[in-house]
Structures are given as structure tokens and as C-alpha cells.
Design an enzyme around this catalytic site. Structure first.
Site, short mmCIF file in Angstrom:
data_model
loop_
_atom_site.label_atom_id
_atom_site.label_comp_id
_atom_site.label_asym_id
_atom_site.label_seq_id
_atom_site.Cartn_x
_atom_site.Cartn_y
_atom_site.Cartn_z
N GLU A 77 -8.29 0.38 8.37
CA GLU A 77 -8.50 -0.75 7.47
C GLU A 77 -8.56 -2.09 8.20
O GLU A 77 -8.36 -3.14 7.58
CB GLU A 77 -7.41 -0.79 6.40
N HIS A 98 1.44 -2.38 1.36
CA HIS A 98 1.63 -1.67 0.09
C HIS A 98 3.10 -1.81 -0.29
O HIS A 98 3.77 -0.81 -0.59
CB HIS A 98 1.26 -0.20 0.22
MN MN Z 1 -3.96 0.06 2.69
#
Ligand code: MN
Length: 237
Positions: A77, A98
């Protein structure tokens, strides 16, 4: 300007702090724009943040290619970082995470709002990005440049963007500011959720958000918090 070596050392501490403060776990990552070349950024190789060392830090182009490719693997990412640096010349650090405290607001249809004076550092508006809108069903990872660019557009001129069913991305004008905003984003989310369980709750006025947000981002406040978080991470580690 701090030396490259000092900046890398600070980025390593930021990894440890965010892991210790329950923003990052085995996943998520924080980067900084390189102080000696703003068309590149610094980010760890793929590794759990609390284990990151100076030798793990890799330099990437804003297209998120490693400057010197080697056999190590990289975060899939990382385009989140490159595309935000492209879109926002004022942004010097980016964290994607997260954090459990924030996740309810990525699932429920309740807007995350600044509800405390330290929470004001998230800004008056926290946009929400949904990968479904442009890309339909995906594995939810933001791994393609066009997905990262879409997320950067949703961030706009703000410093926090929530990602539906996934997490959040936080920007800062420095590594310490990004870390500060990440920790108080999580605190603010916990407070808002707790208050909602009590019933109706108040949010800051736009004027309060603007005034206390900037006030709490002075080096006096950010460095004071940073010193404590860094010490806590050392003691735990
Ligand atoms: Mn992620």
C-alpha cells in the site's frame, strides 16, 4: 534542516511510538518526505512497525518505486504515500493505519467529528473514501497508483481521511505532527464513541476546531507529547 540520518532516526522512533500507542500493529506504516530530495520519500521495507530499524528504511520515488531495488519486499500500500506527496506539497509525513479505535467509524454511518480540544487536530472535516465508488469490489488494499490517487483526492486539503471497511490515512507537516494527529484521532474516536453510548453529545464549533487545532500543534505541545511517547516506547521495548 535536520540531517538525513537524524530524520531516519526520527522515522524509526515514529514507527515504535505508533505501535506502542495502538495505532499500528503488524500492519500499517508511516513515511516522511525525504529532507534532501522532496521528490522522494522514506518508508520502511515491509516489516511490523515495532521491529523497524534504521537499516530497513528505503527511499522511494513519488511513483513509489524503490530508488535502488533489492531483494527486500515492500508494503503493497505504499502508493498511498507517494500519491499524497504528489498531491500535497505541504505534506511531509503520511501514516496509513487500521487503529482499532477508529475502525467503528469506518463501518458505521456516523461521521467522526472533533469532540475534544486535542481531537481538534484532526480538522473540522474528516472525509470518508470508499473504494467501491470508483473501483467496485477489490481486496480493499490500496495497491494501484490510481487507487492511491483517488484516496489523495478524497483527502483533499484535509489531514485525515477515513477508508470505508479498511482504516484511515493521516498526513502531517512533520513526522511528529502526523504522529500527534494519529494518536489524538484515536483518542477522539474513543471519546466520541463513549459519549454516544451516554446519549447525545456535543462537537466543537468550527471556530473552536480552528483555534484549538492550531494551538495544540505548536512545537511546545507536539514535542512534549512526543518525548513522553518515545520514552514509553523505549521502556516497553
Ligand atoms: Mn491498509
Amino acid at each position: 534542516m535536520a540531517s538525513l540520518k537524524d530524520c531516519i532516526a526520527e522515522l524509526v522512533v515514529a514507527n515504535h511510538v505508533l505501535a506502542n500507542e495502538d495505532v499500528l500493529d503488524g500492519f500499517g506504516h508511516i513515511s516522511m518526505r525525504a529532507p534532501d530530495d522532496p521528490s522522494t520519500y522514506l518508508l520502511s521495507r515491509a516489516r511490523a512497525p515495532e521491529l523497524v530499524e534504521e537499516a530497513d528504511i528505503v527511499r522511494f520515488t513519488l511513483d513509489s518505486d524503490p530508488l535502488e531495488a533489492d531483494k527486500r519486499s515492500y508494503y503493497s500500500e505504499r502508493v498511498i504515500h507517494g500519491e499524497i506527496y504528489k498531491a500535497r506539497p505541504d505534506v511531509m509525513a503520511v501514516c496509513h493505519h487500521h487503529a482499532p479505535a477508529v475502525m467503528p467509524f469506518c463501518i458505521a454511518n456516523v461521521p467522526l467529528r472533533p469532540v475534544t480540544h486535542l481531537g481538534a487536530t484532526i480538522g473540522a472535516t474528516v472525509p470518508v473514501w470508499d473504494s467501491q465508488d470508483e473501483f467496485g469490489d477489490t481486496n480493499l488494499l490500496v495497491a494501484k497508483p490510481e487507487e492511491g490517487a483517488s484516496l489523495a483526492r478524497a483527502l483533499g486539503e484535509n489531514f485525515v481521511v477515513l477508508m470505508r471497511r479498511h482504516g484511515a490515512t493521516v498526513a502531517g507537516r512533520s513526522v511528529r505532527e502526523a504522529v500527534f494527529r494519529c494518536v489524538y484521532l484515536a483518542n477522539n474516536a474513543r471519546t466520541q464513541l463513549a459519549a454516544a453510548q451516554l446519549g447525545q453529545y456535543e462537537t466543537l464549533t468550527p471556530g473552536e476546531v480552528a483555534m484549538s487545532g492550531e494551538f495544540n500543534l505548536r512545537p511546545y505541545a507536539v514535542d512534549r507529547a512526543w518525548e513522553r511517547w518515545a520514552m514509553r516506547a523505549v521502556r516497553r521495548g
